[in-house]
Design an enzyme around this catalytic site. Structure first.
Site, short mmCIF file in Angstrom:
data_model
loop_
_atom_site.label_atom_id
_atom_site.label_comp_id
_atom_site.label_asym_id
_atom_site.label_seq_id
_atom_site.Cartn_x
_atom_site.Cartn_y
_atom_site.Cartn_z
N LYS A 151 -1.36 -3.08 3.51
CA LYS A 151 -0.57 -2.02 4.17
C LYS A 151 -1.51 -0.92 4.60
CE LYS A 151 2.13 0.96 1.89
NZ LYS A 151 1.61 2.29 2.33
N GLU A 202 -1.58 2.98 6.94
CA GLU A 202 -0.78 4.07 7.49
C GLU A 202 -1.17 4.36 8.93
OE1 GLU A 202 -1.07 7.50 4.97
OE2 GLU A 202 -0.46 6.42 3.16
N GLU A 236 8.72 6.50 5.69
CA GLU A 236 8.71 7.46 4.58
C GLU A 236 9.15 8.84 5.02
OE1 GLU A 236 5.94 9.28 0.98
OE2 GLU A 236 5.21 7.58 2.16
N ASP A 269 -2.31 -1.59 -0.67
CA ASP A 269 -2.64 -0.50 0.25
C ASP A 269 -4.12 -0.49 0.59
OD1 ASP A 269 -0.37 0.89 0.98
OD2 ASP A 269 -0.44 2.28 -0.70
N ASP A 307 -1.64 3.08 -3.11
CA ASP A 307 -2.70 4.03 -3.41
C ASP A 307 -2.17 5.22 -4.21
OD1 ASP A 307 -1.32 5.26 -1.36
OD2 ASP A 307 -3.05 5.54 -0.05
N SER A 308 -0.86 5.25 -4.43
CA SER A 308 -0.28 6.22 -5.36
C SER A 308 -0.87 6.07 -6.76
CB SER A 308 1.25 6.06 -5.42
OG SER A 308 1.60 4.70 -5.62
#
EC number: 2.1.2.11
Length: 278
Positions: free
Chosen positions: A121, A123, A189, A91, A52-53
């Site tokens: 993925k 978080e 991270e 993501d 998602d960056s």
């Protein structure tokens, strides 16, 4: 001298292949958002993350919070077209899974169906463990992400190092929870180096470090960071392997100068009235 490309296996790598690499050869991971970049990464990486960056490095957003499922699907499908061997993980964006397991399943199923992803993925640690278990039980492989979780940056107080001092217990609990829930790997991270090394030794699943420890089972970077294309800021954990942003700036400046001086197009770039190449 360029690095030797990784040998191409007979099939695309799967989550189980990378899970089996625990304690073995380090897992190489980079992000990709487009087909041409995916083709390059595929020759050298085991895992390609459609992160998602993308919202920040390609769309100019101030954070990852504005990224949508539609954006991830579009970029995921593009990346998948460029891959032959690497596992593609996509993501899950902010707001697509936090409300509960059913919401997460609907979003993850769409992402996998429309992109060809091998896994998703998400978080979060202890709070997301039930959702991870729900997805895995229904056939959706999950890579977890603990420590600094950018989607929760507002509640974490910024992009600070995680797991120092008493905070180590929280990060350790998160990592253990996602592993027990069935995640096949976990991104650590911006976790303090001693804690990241300890978690790598403790967990039965591979750890993928980003600003963590060389002891992790693999490493990931945002490709625009490591190539010097994204220059708005530079995290300490990024190593620049090229300065393509500066090279592109020089190339554009040279082009502009040639156009203004009428040096481009030259004779070899235009076509005669008859004959010659089309």
């Amino acid at each position: 001298m360029s690095a030797t490309p990784a040998p191409a296996p007979a099939r695309r790598l799967m989550p189980s292949d990378l899970a089996a690499r625990k304690g073995g050869d380090p897992i190489v991971c980079l992000t990709a958002y487009t087909t041409p970049v995916a083709r390059i990464a595929d020759r050298h990486c085991d895992l390609v993350l459609v992160g998602d960056s993308v919202g920040m490095v390609l769309h100019g957003l101030p954070s990852t919070l504005g990224v949508s499922v539609e954006m991830m699907v579009m970029h995921g499908a593009a990346v998948n077209r460029g891959l032959d061997r690497a596992l593609m993980v996509v993501d899950m964006p902010f707001g697509s899974y936090e409300a509960g397991p059913e919401q997460a399943f609907a979003a993850a199923a769409r992402i996998m169906r429309e992109t060809g992803a091998g896994a998703v993925k998400l978080e979060g640690g202890v709070a997301m463990a039930p959702t991870i278990a729900f997805l895995v039980a229904r056939g959706i492989p999950v890579m977890a992400h603990v420590g600094l979780t950018p989607q929760a940056v507002n509640t974490l107080g910024g992009y600070r190092v995680q797991g120092r001092g008493a905070d180590a217990d929280r990060v350790r609990a998160d990592a253990r929870a996602v592993a027990e829930a069935g995640a096949f790997a976990v991104v650590l991270e911006k976790v303090s180096e001693p804690l990241a090394a300890a978690l790598t030794a403790e967990l039965a699943i591979p750890t993928i470090g980003i600003g963590a420890s060389a002891a992790c089972d693999g490493q990931v970077l945002v490709i625009d960071d490591m190539l010097g294309m994204f220059t708005d800021f530079r995290p300490r954990f990024v190593r620049r392997y090229a300065e393509l942003g500066a090279a592109a700036e020089e190339a554009v400046a040279a082009y502009a100068a040639d156009v203004r001086a009428r040096r481009f197009p030259a004779a070899e770039h235009v076509f005669a009235e008859t004959g010659g190449a089309r």
